[in-house]
Motif scaffolding. Structure first.
Motif, mmCIF file in Angstrom:
data_model
loop_
_atom_site.group_PDB
_atom_site.id
_atom_site.type_symbol
_atom_site.label_atom_id
_atom_site.label_comp_id
_atom_site.label_asym_id
_atom_site.label_seq_id
_atom_site.Cartn_x
_atom_site.Cartn_y
_atom_site.Cartn_z
ATOM 1 N N TYR A 250 0.818 -1.211 0.000
ATOM 2 C CA TYR A 250 0.000 0.000 0.000
ATOM 3 C C TYR A 250 0.858 1.270 0.000
ATOM 4 O O TYR A 250 0.447 2.297 -0.546
ATOM 5 C CB TYR A 250 -0.951 -0.007 1.193
ATOM 6 C CG TYR A 250 -2.133 -0.928 0.988
ATOM 7 C CD1 TYR A 250 -3.258 -0.492 0.307
ATOM 8 C CD2 TYR A 250 -2.109 -2.234 1.446
ATOM 9 C CE1 TYR A 250 -4.339 -1.335 0.106
ATOM 10 C CE2 TYR A 250 -3.191 -3.088 1.250
ATOM 11 C CZ TYR A 250 -4.299 -2.639 0.575
ATOM 12 O OH TYR A 250 -5.357 -3.477 0.364
ATOM 13 N N ALA A 254 0.705 4.157 -2.878
ATOM 14 C CA ALA A 254 0.676 5.601 -2.626
ATOM 15 C C ALA A 254 1.792 6.313 -3.383
ATOM 16 O O ALA A 254 1.593 7.431 -3.898
ATOM 17 C CB ALA A 254 0.799 5.868 -1.128
ATOM 18 N N SER A 255 2.967 5.681 -3.465
ATOM 19 C CA SER A 255 4.055 6.295 -4.234
ATOM 20 C C SER A 255 3.720 6.330 -5.723
ATOM 21 O O SER A 255 4.141 7.255 -6.439
ATOM 22 C CB SER A 255 5.355 5.519 -3.999
ATOM 23 O OG SER A 255 5.274 4.208 -4.540
ATOM 24 N N THR A 338 -2.605 5.916 3.728
ATOM 25 C CA THR A 338 -2.283 5.836 2.296
ATOM 26 C C THR A 338 -3.545 5.863 1.444
ATOM 27 O O THR A 338 -3.548 6.422 0.340
ATOM 28 C CB THR A 338 -1.479 4.563 1.995
ATOM 29 O OG1 THR A 338 -2.248 3.405 2.353
ATOM 30 C CG2 THR A 338 -0.163 4.555 2.742
ATOM 31 N N ALA A 341 -4.499 9.409 1.242
ATOM 32 C CA ALA A 341 -3.561 10.104 0.355
ATOM 33 C C ALA A 341 -3.849 9.788 -1.108
ATOM 34 O O ALA A 341 -3.779 10.675 -1.973
ATOM 35 C CB ALA A 341 -2.125 9.728 0.716
ATOM 36 N N ASP A 342 -4.185 8.529 -1.406
ATOM 37 C CA ASP A 342 -4.503 8.156 -2.783
ATOM 38 C C ASP A 342 -5.752 8.889 -3.283
ATOM 39 O O ASP A 342 -5.821 9.282 -4.453
ATOM 40 C CB ASP A 342 -4.707 6.638 -2.882
ATOM 41 C CG ASP A 342 -3.407 5.879 -2.691
ATOM 42 O OD1 ASP A 342 -2.347 6.451 -2.991
ATOM 43 O OD2 ASP A 342 -3.452 4.724 -2.226
ATOM 44 N N PHE A 377 -6.076 0.998 -7.351
ATOM 45 C CA PHE A 377 -6.405 1.557 -6.034
ATOM 46 C C PHE A 377 -7.791 1.106 -5.572
ATOM 47 O O PHE A 377 -7.979 0.723 -4.410
ATOM 48 C CB PHE A 377 -6.340 3.083 -6.100
ATOM 49 C CG PHE A 377 -7.027 3.753 -4.945
ATOM 50 C CD1 PHE A 377 -6.521 3.654 -3.667
ATOM 51 C CD2 PHE A 377 -8.201 4.467 -5.140
ATOM 52 C CE1 PHE A 377 -7.159 4.264 -2.592
ATOM 53 C CE2 PHE A 377 -8.842 5.084 -4.087
ATOM 54 C CZ PHE A 377 -8.323 4.977 -2.810
#
Length: 461
Positions: A250, A254-255, A338, A341-342, A377
């Motif tokens: 995960y 996110a990266s 994450t 953030a996504d 995602f």
């Protein structure tokens, strides 16, 4: 008359009766976990004299719950040897009831959360139970955090005769098969993105690493399924490895979103550093965060997490996890961050894309990567949600997770490989130009057209 009476007495002395005296009934054997004069204090045997409690004494009950007295019994001491099966601890609490039968066997009633009944109601209805013979159980009194419980260590029943049970088929047959299929799908995605040079860019490296993390997680989760063949330590190690791998997957997701978001926001989309160096920078951040959170979660489990004695160790949150609530919370809080953030990367990137006036080749590539990111995602977010729901004390939630987990890997394979026209073209190109292995699939378009990956590699050079 007196002569006849004396004759009968004399005859009985001369010819004594051969009828043996009645034999005593053998005692009922009952197994006690600790030695005599000891009970469990916080999972360790301690002398009763050091506590305010009394020693455990067997209390027999018939199948209807009525006390049975005047039973001659003998107590054996020691923990049962389960062989290649893992022993389990059972507490006489809301979801588990223990009853010692007159023949010395221990009956364990399993009650679901919906049924939650008292000891009196247990006698009025038939519930799922299993009887453990001598040698497959031991009973004891347990004092934990000031509370006293009836406690037992049992060997799980032989599951070889339950292959027709629906629960057994789903948990012990279909679930491992789905895990093997998932591992095969993830391996395929990782190999395709690692072998093809055109896909060995930043996005390809992220997808490859993410799939490797998911492969390790699936393998560890497979080991957790067969609890009867693993020790409690092995079960805990498999738990920790699975959660660490999931955190890594995960974080890499996110990266992935951060890379697309940052590239779209950059005024110059042309790369100033190579994808290899940029992947190293991302790796430092992802693996540092993963290792840090894993150490904190493991430390929290062993030092701060206090198990609830009302729950069976090994299966505290419904369907089986050796970690406590605090350890799981520390493991999965970063995953929740994450996911948030996504969502931000998705909304922000969508807004930036709406303001771009003209799309170049690299913008088109990033657009397709953005669509891939969104699809992966959504799949992984749903899988994470059902994984947490599977720990609820409802078998239906775990069954849903089994099928969601079975769909996750094939969908990722389809999204990142099979549905990508560029990837299919590169695969056909590799197959057809290796001594014309499959000429029927030879592409019609000219072969000198540079692909997106080739163009980016050229810019890097």
């Amino acid at each position: 008359m007196e002569v006849l009476f004396l004759f009968i007495i004399s005859f009985s002395y001369v010819f004594p009766s051969n009828i043996p005296p009645p034999r005593k009934k053998p005692p009922v054997l009952v197994q006690k976990c600790c030695k005599k004069g000891e009970i469990f204090i916080d999972k360790n045997c301690a002398l009763v004299n050091e506590t305010s409690e009394t020693e455990w004494e067997p209390q027999f009950m018939d199948e209807n719950g009525r006390p049975v007295s005047n039973i001659h019994y003998k107590i054996l001491t020691g923990i049962p040897s389960c062989g290649n099966r893992q022993s389990w601890e059972v507490y006489h609490k809301a979801l588990d009831k223990l009853r010692l039968l007159p023949d010395g066997s221990l009956r364990h009633y399993t009650i679901t959360a919906e049924q939650g009944i008292s000891d009196e109601e247990l006698n009025q209805e038939e519930f799922l139970h299993h009887d453990y013979r001598l040698g497959f159980y031991c009973s004891e009194k347990l004092t934990f955090n000031g509370d006293t419980f009836d406690y037992a260590i049992v060997c799980p029943p032989d599951i070889s005769k339950t292959w027709k049970d629906t629960d057994f088929i789903l948990r012990k047959i279909l679930d491992p098969v789905f895990h093997i299929i998932a591992i095969f799908c993830y391996v395929t995605v990782a190999i395709v993105h690692f072998v093809l040079p055109q896909l060995r860019d930043m996005v390809g490296n992220i997808i490859t690493t993410m799939c490797v993390c998911l492969i390790i997680a699936q393998a560890a989760d497979t080991c957790r399924i067969f609890t009867e063949f693993t020790s409690p330590v092995g079960f805990l190690v498999a738990d920790i490895i699975m959660f660490i791998s999931l955190i890594g997957a995960y974080f890499w997701l996110a990266s992935f979103g951060f890379y697309i978001w940052k590239t779209f926001r950059s005024p110059n989309v042309f790369l100033r550093i190579t994808d290899g160096r940029k992947y190293c920078y991302y790796s430092y951040w992802v693996w540092s965060a993963t290792i840090t959170m894993s150490i904190v979660a493991t430390f929290s489990h062993f030092t701060l997490d206090i198990p609830d004695p009302s729950e069976k160790p090994g299966t505290p949150i419904a369907q089986g996890t050796a970690l406590g609530l605090l350890g799981i919370a520390v493991f999965f809080s970063p995953v929740a961050c994450t996911v948030l953030a996504d969502i931000y990367f998705y909304l922000s990137t969508l807004q930036v894309m709406s303001t771009v006036e003209s799309y170049g080749r690299i913008h088109h590539k990033l657009k397709y990567c953005f669509e891939t990111f969104i699809k992966i995602f959504l799949i992984m977010a749903v899988s994470w949600l059902f994984l947490m729901l599977s720990w609820l004390p409802y078998s239906g939630m775990y069954y849903c997770y089994i099928f969601i987990n079975a769909l996750e890997a094939p969908l990722i394979l389809y999204i990142s490989v099979l549905s990508q026209r560029r990837v299919r073209f590169l695969l056909r190109k590799v197959c057809c130009f290796e001594k014309c292995v499959c000429p029927c699939f030879r592409p019609n378009q000219p072969n000198d057209v540079p692909e997106w990956g080739e163009e980016m590699m050229a810019m890097n050079r």
